[in-house]
Write a protein that holds these residues in place. Sequence first.
Motif, PDB file in Angstrom:
ATOM      1  N   PRO A  43       0.808  -1.220   0.000  1.00 48.04           N
ATOM      2  CA  PRO A  43       0.000   0.000   0.000  1.00 48.04           C
ATOM      3  C   PRO A  43       0.845   1.276   0.000  1.00 48.04           C
ATOM      4  N   LEU A  44       1.960   1.281   0.693  1.00 49.84           N
ATOM      5  CA  LEU A  44       2.815   2.462   0.714  1.00 49.84           C
ATOM      6  C   LEU A  44       3.397   2.741  -0.666  1.00 49.84           C
ATOM      7  N   LEU A  45       3.809   1.694  -1.364  1.00 42.63           N
ATOM      8  CA  LEU A  45       4.424   1.884  -2.676  1.00 42.63           C
ATOM      9  C   LEU A  45       3.408   2.205  -3.770  1.00 42.63           C
ATOM     10  N   LEU A  46       2.118   2.009  -3.488  1.00 40.05           N
ATOM     11  CA  LEU A  46       1.102   2.413  -4.454  1.00 40.05           C
ATOM     12  C   LEU A  46       1.064   3.936  -4.601  1.00 40.05           C
ATOM     13  N   GLN A  47       1.690   4.642  -3.656  1.00 40.93           N
ATOM     14  CA  GLN A  47       1.689   6.105  -3.656  1.00 40.93           C
ATOM     15  C   GLN A  47       2.904   6.707  -4.372  1.00 40.93           C
ATOM     16  N   VAL A  48       3.840   5.891  -4.817  1.00 42.02           N
ATOM     17  CA  VAL A  48       5.053   6.401  -5.455  1.00 42.02           C
ATOM     18  C   VAL A  48       5.234   5.759  -6.830  1.00 42.02           C
ATOM     19  N   ASP A  49       6.018   6.420  -7.668  1.00 41.25           N
ATOM     20  CA  ASP A  49       6.275   5.898  -9.007  1.00 41.25           C
ATOM     21  C   ASP A  49       7.521   5.032  -9.074  1.00 41.25           C
ATOM     22  N   TRP A  50       8.500   5.270  -8.184  1.00 37.87           N
ATOM     23  CA  TRP A  50       9.773   4.575  -8.194  1.00 37.87           C
ATOM     24  C   TRP A  50      10.138   4.124  -6.789  1.00 37.87           C
ATOM     25  N   TYR A  51      10.960   3.114  -6.694  1.00 28.70           N
ATOM     26  CA  TYR A  51      11.617   2.834  -5.416  1.00 28.70           C
ATOM     27  C   TYR A  51      13.069   2.463  -5.664  1.00 28.70           C
ATOM     28  N   LEU A  52      13.886   2.794  -4.692  1.00 30.25           N
ATOM     29  CA  LEU A  52      15.309   2.483  -4.694  1.00 30.25           C
ATOM     30  C   LEU A  52      15.551   1.553  -3.519  1.00 30.25           C
ATOM     31  N   ARG A  53      16.153   0.414  -3.797  1.00 33.01           N
ATOM     32  CA  ARG A  53      16.462  -0.543  -2.732  1.00 33.01           C
ATOM     33  C   ARG A  53      17.967  -0.711  -2.648  1.00 33.01           C
ATOM     34  N   VAL A  54      18.486  -0.522  -1.462  1.00 32.81           N
ATOM     35  CA  VAL A  54      19.904  -0.749  -1.192  1.00 32.81           C
ATOM     36  C   VAL A  54      19.972  -1.791  -0.088  1.00 32.81           C
ATOM     37  N   ASP A  55      20.503  -2.957  -0.392  1.00 25.60           N
ATOM     38  CA  ASP A  55      20.653  -4.011   0.603  1.00 25.60           C
ATOM     39  C   ASP A  55      21.781  -3.612   1.540  1.00 25.60           C
ATOM     40  N   GLY A  56      21.461  -3.379   2.779  1.00 24.16           N
ATOM     41  CA  GLY A  56      22.445  -2.917   3.754  1.00 24.16           C
ATOM     42  C   GLY A  56      23.542  -3.914   4.052  1.00 24.16           C
TER      43      GLY A  56
END
Length: 141
Positions: A43-56
């Motif tokens: 649901p949170l990502l339905l509000q954005v067009d992109w996401y950036l994932r950095v595996d810590g």
Amino acid sequence: VFRDVNLSHRGGNLSSPSMRGTFHGFGYRTMCRFYAALVMFSPLLLQVDWYLRVDGGDSRITSAWPKDVFAHLQARHYAYAYETISKAASSSRLDGALRSFNQANPHLKVDAALRLPFVNSRGEYNGRYYYNNLEVVRLHV
């Protein structure tokens, strides 16, 4: 497909090491499942067009990027950016699982160009995969 996964672990317990002795416990596999598909429906990502994932665990951004990575990708009509492509052993069991999935889901179509880097001349998995511990994904086109 799920039967094959269960049988590759001692006693069918997905939290135990695989028969090959490598250990990817339930938490790791849950994380992989989340980033392979479930994240797209968050649901949170339905509000954005992109996401950036950095595996810590093994990826770092050590300095500022020279440009806005999202604008850069969008201007070129790219939907996905990843760290690199790596190579693992090919797997006849994975080929069988993918064939079973495709037969059970004929309505799902995959663009052949997307599969091209990951299959050999016979259409079998060649062991290559996205090493995506640092990825940028466009969620909405």
